[in-house]
Design an enzyme around this catalytic site. Sequence first.
Site, short mmCIF file in Angstrom:
data_model
loop_
_atom_site.label_atom_id
_atom_site.label_comp_id
_atom_site.label_asym_id
_atom_site.label_seq_id
_atom_site.Cartn_x
_atom_site.Cartn_y
_atom_site.Cartn_z
N THR A 137 29.11 -19.13 1.27
CA THR A 137 29.34 -18.35 2.50
C THR A 137 28.02 -17.96 3.16
OG1 THR A 137 29.39 -16.31 1.22
CG2 THR A 137 31.51 -17.37 1.63
N LEU B 284 27.57 -15.07 5.75
CA LEU B 284 28.84 -14.36 5.85
C LEU B 284 29.09 -13.62 4.54
CD1 LEU B 284 31.01 -17.20 7.43
CD2 LEU B 284 30.27 -15.09 8.58
N HIS C 89 19.67 -4.32 -9.33
CA HIS C 89 20.87 -5.00 -9.80
C HIS C 89 21.30 -4.43 -11.13
CE1 HIS C 89 19.01 -8.09 -12.66
NE2 HIS C 89 17.95 -7.78 -11.95
N ASP D 213 15.36 -6.34 -18.09
CA ASP D 213 15.84 -6.92 -16.82
C ASP D 213 17.35 -6.93 -16.82
OD1 ASP D 213 16.33 -8.36 -14.55
OD2 ASP D 213 15.47 -10.23 -15.28
N GLU E 253 22.90 -10.42 -9.28
CA GLU E 253 21.54 -10.74 -8.84
C GLU E 253 21.02 -11.97 -9.56
OE1 GLU E 253 16.94 -10.19 -9.13
OE2 GLU E 253 18.46 -10.56 -10.63
N GLU E 254 21.35 -12.05 -10.86
CA GLU E 254 20.77 -13.12 -11.67
C GLU E 254 21.18 -14.50 -11.16
OE1 GLU E 254 18.41 -12.72 -13.46
OE2 GLU E 254 18.46 -10.80 -14.47
N GLU F 117 24.97 -10.17 -0.01
CA GLU F 117 26.29 -10.02 0.63
C GLU F 117 26.40 -8.66 1.31
OE1 GLU F 117 28.35 -12.78 0.77
OE2 GLU F 117 26.51 -13.56 -0.10
N GLU G 181 24.72 -8.83 4.55
CA GLU G 181 25.50 -9.61 5.52
C GLU G 181 26.66 -8.79 6.07
OE1 GLU G 181 24.42 -14.03 3.69
OE2 GLU G 181 26.29 -13.07 3.10
N ASP H 2 13.59 -3.02 -10.00
CA ASP H 2 14.40 -3.91 -10.83
C ASP H 2 13.89 -3.72 -12.26
OD1 ASP H 2 15.42 -6.12 -12.17
OD2 ASP H 2 15.06 -7.55 -10.57
#
Lengths: 730, 730
Positions: B261, B264, B362, B372, B410-411, B419, B422, B439
Site C-alpha cells: 500500500t 496509503l 517501535h 532492540d 518496525e523490524e 502507516e 500516511e 529506539d
Amino acid sequence: MIKQVLIGVLCGAAVLTAGILIGHFGITMSSAPSWVKDVAKDVDESLIEKFLSEVDNIQIQENLRSLTKVPHMATTAGDEQTVQLMLKRWQDPETGLDQAWREEFMVYLSFPDPKKPNKVTVVSPSDEVLYTAREKEKTYTSDQDDPEVVQPYAAYSPAGHPKGKLVYANQGKPSDYQLLNNTVDLRGTIAITRYGGAGRGAKAINAAPYGVIGVLVYTDPLDINDGLMSDINETYPHSWYMPPSGVERGSFNGQFGDMLTPYLAAKEETYRIPAENITGIPPIPIQPIGFEDAYRLICSSIALGNLFVSIPCCFILLNLNLFSSDVKLDIFNYEEKKNSSNVMGVIKGSVEPDRYVIYGNHRDSWVHGAIDPSSGTSVMLELTRVLGKMVKQGKWRPRRSIIFGSWGAEEFGLIGSAEYTEQYFTKLSERTVAYINVDIAVFANATLRASGMPSLQKIIFKAAKQVDAPGLDSTSVYDNWIQYSNRTSQANGLIPNVGYLSGAGSDYAAFVHYLGITSMDISYTYDRSKTNARIYPAYHTAYDTFDYASKFIDPGFVSHQAIARTAGNVLIRLADSLLVPLNCSDYAETLEDYLNTAVTLYQHQLQERNISMEPLKRAVASFRSAATHLDQVIRSSDLANETPLTVRRINDQLMLLDRAFLDPLAFPDKYAYRHVIWASSSAGKPTFPGLADAFANAESQSSAWDKVHYHLSVLSQAIEGAAHTLGDVI
Amino acid sequence: MIKQVLIGVLCGAAVLTAGILIGHFGITMSSAPSWVKDVAKDVDESLIEKFLSEVDNIQIQENLRSLTKVPHMATTAGDEQTVQLMLKRWQDPETGLDQAWREEFMVYLSFPDPKKPNKVTVVSPSDEVLYTAREKEKTYTSDQDDPEVVQPYAAYSPAGHPKGKLVYANQGKPSDYQLLNNTVDLRGTIAITRYGGAGRGAKAINAAPYGVIGVLVYTDPLDINDGLMSDINETYPHSWYMPPSGVERGSFNGQFGDMLTPYLAAKEETYRIPAENITGIPPIPIQPIGFEDAYRLICSSIALGNLFVSIPCCFILLNLNLFSSDVKLDIFNYEEKKNSSNVMGVIKGSVEPDRYVIYGNHRDSWVHGAIDPSSGTSVMLELTRVLGKMVKQGKWRPRRSIIFGSWGAEEFGLIGSAEYTEQYFTKLSERTVAYINVDIAVFANATLRASGMPSLQKIIFKAAKQVDAPGLDSTSVYDNWIQYSNRTSQANGLIPNVGYLSGAGSDYAAFVHYLGITSMDISYTYDRSKTNARIYPAYHTAYDTFDYASKFIDPGFVSHQAIARTAGNVLIRLADSLLVPLNCSDYAETLEDYLNTAVTLYQHQLQERNISMEPLKRAVASFRSAATHLDQVIRSSDLANETPLTVRRINDQLMLLDRAFLDPLAFPDKYAYRHVIWASSSAGKPTFPGLADAFANAESQSSAWDKVHYHLSVLSQAIEGAAHTLGDVI
C-alpha cells in the site's frame, strides 16, 4: 460646616480617585496588555459600509481607459506601460499600498512573426493563389489600426506550411475526427473546426493521429453571435456581437505555467526541459480565422466533408473550386523566452501579518483587452485605491496581510500566477487563508456569477446581500442573483448556485489545484435567456476595447462597481474577521452530493468487481461529523474573550482545510493537479473527478479497474485526512 | 479631635480601598484576562529538575524485564502482550497519560514456516546430505529455548530450493559480484556473503543479474566480535560477543512502510498493488546463518571463489568436498497480511494543544529484543510514568500536546510508523514541532550519540549538560560526549558532533523524509577505541535478552537512565518552551558546509557543461541571511510580553522550516524520500544527497548531466523557499 463638608467631599473624591488610579494602573500584574483588545478585534461593519460607499464607478471607468490605451500583450511595450501604471498606483503616497514591486520570470512564449505574417490561402493545382484569408481584423475604430495589434494566431502552434484539401471537422473533438474518418481519408488534409467542445490545442492534437496536417479554427456566429453576422447593422460597432472578420486568439497550450520549467519557477538559470519534450501543444500547424473567411472556405469544400453544416454558405459561393484546389497554411510563429512581470503589492496585517489573503488578476491581454482582463484590473485598482487610502490615512489596517497580484502572461497559460506559486510554494501553502480571483469582472450586466470552494459560499452571500444590484432599485446583488441561478441546499434552503473551480480557466488554477488554497472567482455575467453566446463576442479579438466595454458591456460601469463592492467586501471580511469566515459544513454538503452521485453511478459495477465504496462513505461521514463538531465548537465559544491561540487554532483548521485534499500522486497524468475534489475531469460527472475519470477509463479498458480501486483509496484517505484536521486537535 | 482624625483617616482609607477595588476590578475593560499569564509561560526549570530526579534506573530495569519475558515479534502473541502492557501503563489512573489506544494496520509480513523450517545443507552429487547447518541458535539460557523464538530467516526472501556450488562474495556489493564474475562463472551458484557494506536485500538483488540462484549471509566475527569466536570463554554468556551460532535476522526489504500500500495507510479495504509488483526485495532465496556454519562452508569452498579470505578456516577443515558437492537452500518463507498495532498515548497541551511533540519507538522485536527495541521502550515507559504522574497530580500540563507512539512491525520495514504518517499526513505536517525517536536506547555505555536536524543541536546540548554522565563523577553527559565525538563549528566553537538522519535506520524515517518533520534520534553508545563491532553483537539474535542487557550492555541501567533524562529533558523543552527551541542559524551552517563540499567536488566539471552553481550559492546565502534576521528578531523581542500571536508566528516559522525542504518530485526513484537535504544517497559525499547522486550518475552516463542541472534547480528552489519562510512574513 458646608465648607468642611465640601472639603471632606473633595478630599474623599481625591482619595477615591487616587485609589481608582492606583487600582487601575498601580497593580500592573493584572492590568491587560494593550494587545489584548487588538487580538480580539473583529471586522468593523461601519468600515465595510464606508468601503462600499467609496467604491466609485467613474474611477473604474477611468482605470479602464488608462489600462486600454494601447494593446498590452505579455512582455510587449504596452505590457510594460501597464506594469508602470500598476506600480505608480500601488506606490502612490496617498492611495497606494504599503509596498509594491515587480517580479520577473523568464518564460517560454510564442508569437507570430510581424515581418512574415501567417497566411491562409487557397491555391490551385499549379500553386496559383486563388484566395487569401484576411491577415488582420477589419478596422471600425482607430483601436484596430494600432500597429501593436497582434495578428490573429494560435500561440504555441508550430510553424509550417501544410497544404491539402479542406475538410470540415466540426469542433475537432476526438469523436468528430473519428466520424469524419469513416467517410474521408484524412491523411494530408487541412481540417477546419469551430471553437468550443474541445480545448483549443486539442483540436490539433486530436487531428494529428488521423494524418491531418493543418487545422483552421473559427468562431461560429451560432456559437457567439446568437446567429447574427452582418457588420452593416448587426455586429460591432452596432452591437456587442463579433464582426465577420473577428478572430479569437488564444494559447493552444493545454497545461498551466511555463512549459519549459515544470514545477520550477522560471528564473534565468533554472533547468529547462528540451522544447521537443513539451506535451499538450499542437503537433501540427493551426491558425484561427474569422467566420467570414471560414464560411467561404467551408462552403466551397462542403461536399468533401460529407457532413451537414447548417450555415448559409450557399449565398456566398465563391469562384473557387476546392475539389481541385488546396488550402495552404503558412505559419511563421516562433517561440521565445522572455521576461514577464508580475506586479505585487501588499498591505501588512496588524495582528496576524503571517496570514495572507491574496487577491489577483492578470494584467496581460491579447490586444487592448478591455474586458479580458482589464475590467478586472480596473476593479482591482479601485479596491486598492479605497483600501490604500484608508491605510495611508491611518484609519484602517487589516488584521491579516493582503497581497495583491497583477499577474503576467496569463493568456499564454496562466504563467505569471503559476510561477509565483512555484517560487513561494511553502510560504503560500502555510499562510494563505484564501485567494480571490477577479479576471473578467463583467461579461455582461445581468447577474452575479461566483465559483469557488463551498466553504466560501456563505461569505460571498453575505457580501452580495450588502451590495445594490446595478440598475435595480432596492434589490441586492444577492436577491438578483438568486433569481438567475439557484439550487436547494439541504442545510441552507434555496440559495444562489456557486460553481466549482475544477478547470484552469484563469489564475486561480495554481492556487486551487497546486497549492490547495481556498479560492473564488467572481464576475457579473449574462442573462442566459437573452443570449447563447459562448462568451462575450469580442473575447480575444481586436474589438475588446474601451469603446466596446463602455458602450455594450457595462455602460456607466455600474456592474464593475457592483463586482468591486462584492469582491472587496469578501476581501475585507477574510482579512479582518476574528474567525476566518470559511464554513466547513458547506464543504461537507458538497462531498455528500458528490458521494451520492458516485454511489448512484458506480456502486453497482464496483460491487461486481469486489471494489468496496464503504471506505469512501465512511470518509465522507467522518468529514461531516468533524465539520458538525467544529461548527459546534465555534458556536459555543466566546471567541472575543478566548485566548487568541484558541481562535488561531480554529482559524488554522479552517484555513488549512483545503490543503488536506492535496495528493501530489493522485493524478500522475495531469500536470500540477493535486486537489482530489476539484481536479479537472473529462468524464463530465458531478462527482469526484479522479474517480469519474478512472471509472470511465475502466469501462473501456477492463485492465483499469485496479486504478479505480487505487483512486478510491487515495480519495478516501484524503477525505479522512481532512476530517482529522477538523476534529479535536488532540 | 483625635477621634475625628481617626474617623477621617479610616474613612479616607475606606474610600481609598474602595477606589483601589473599583480601579482594579470595576474597570473591567483593562483588567487582564486570566489567560494572559498562561500564554506567556515559559519552560519551568524547577520542573525539569524534578523530572530529572524522578527518572529511576530500577524502574527502567523492571520495565525491560516485563517487556522481554517472551519473544515479541510483530503480530505474534508476544507482541499482543506488549500491546496490553503499554495500554495498561498508559491508561493507569495514577501514572498514565490523558488517553491511550491502539491503531491497527493490515500489513504485509513475511515469516518462516514453523512446520517446515528453512534448511541449508551440503549435498553430494547423488543428493546425499553431507552437512546440515543449524536450524536454531544454541541455547545458553532458557530464553533461547522459548518455542516462540523465531528461526533465523530473511524476511521477504522468496521461498525456493536453489542448489549450486558455493562462492564467497564478500559483502555482496555490486563491485564484489563484478570482481568475482571476472574469474568465476556465477550462473547457478550460491553466494555466501557477510553482513555489512550493502543493505541486506541488496546482497541478493546485486547477485541475481549474474545468475546467482541463492545467497547466504552471516555476521563475520571480525565485523562484530572484534575477532573473538569461542563460546568456551569469549562469547556470550561470557561477554557481549555473539556466539558462533548467533544469527542476525532482519527485513530484506529496501523501502519503508507496508509494501502493498505505497503512500496509503494499510486498512482492510485499501487498494493493494499485486505482490509481484513489489520492488526492492530479494529476487532469489536468501538465508542468514551463524559464522560457525558459514566458516565451515566457506573453508571448504575457498578455492572456488578465488578470493583471499582471512579467516582461520584451515583449522576447521571438514570432511566435505565442495568441489564436487553442492550447497542447497530450502526456504519455506511465506507472506501474510496481518494486523499490526501501534499503541498511541497523548498528553493534551494546555495552551497550544494543536502543536505536537511526538516521541516514539517501535515495540516489536525479532526475538526477546531486550536492546532492540525494548531498551528504548523501557525508557519511554519511564518517561511516561514520571510525566504522567505529574499530569495526573495536576502539577503539570505541557504547553503543547505530547504524542507517544509505540510502533508496530518496525523490524519488517518501519511499517507502523510509516502507516501512521500516511494516515495522518496532513494533520501531522501542519502541527508537529518535532519527532524524538529513541529506539535502541543503549548500544553500549560509553557516550551519548545523537543524530538529527541541526536546528535541534542546541537543545540537545542544553539537555545533555543537565544530565550526569553514567558512572562518572561530576561529569555531564555533554562533557563526556564532547570527548568522544566533536567538531569545530564556525559559530559555536568546539561542540559534540550531531549526526544526520539521512537513512531509514529507524522509525524517524517517515517523519524526516516523508513529512519533513524536524527529528532526532539518541542513544548511548560505544567507545570506539575499545570495539570495532558493527553493532552490539547480539543484535537481532536470540541472545538479545534481559540477561544480556543487564549483564553486558548496561549493568545498573544507568545509561538507560541518562538517555531517559536527556531525551525527556529535550521533550519537555520542546513541549513547554514559549519559543520553540529550534535554531535556524545552525541549519544555515550545515547548508553552507554542504555547499562548500559541493563547490569543491562539482563546480569545475559543472562549469565545463555550462551548469551554473550560482543559484544554489544564492539560495544558501538567502537562507543564511533570513536565519540571521530571524534570530535577530527573536533576540530583540520581549516574547513574554508580546502578543501570543507574534510568538506563534515565530514558532510557526521554526516549526515549519523543515517542511520547506520537501519536494515530492525531487527523488522520483526513491520511495517516500522528499526532503532534499536529508534524503539517502549512494554517492557517500557529505553534501546535498540528490546532487551527489545525480553527479555520480552523470560521471558514468554522460546523458545524465541534464538531471544534475534539474536537481540543482529543485534544490535551489527548495532552499530559497525555506529562506522565504524565515524572512519577514510580509
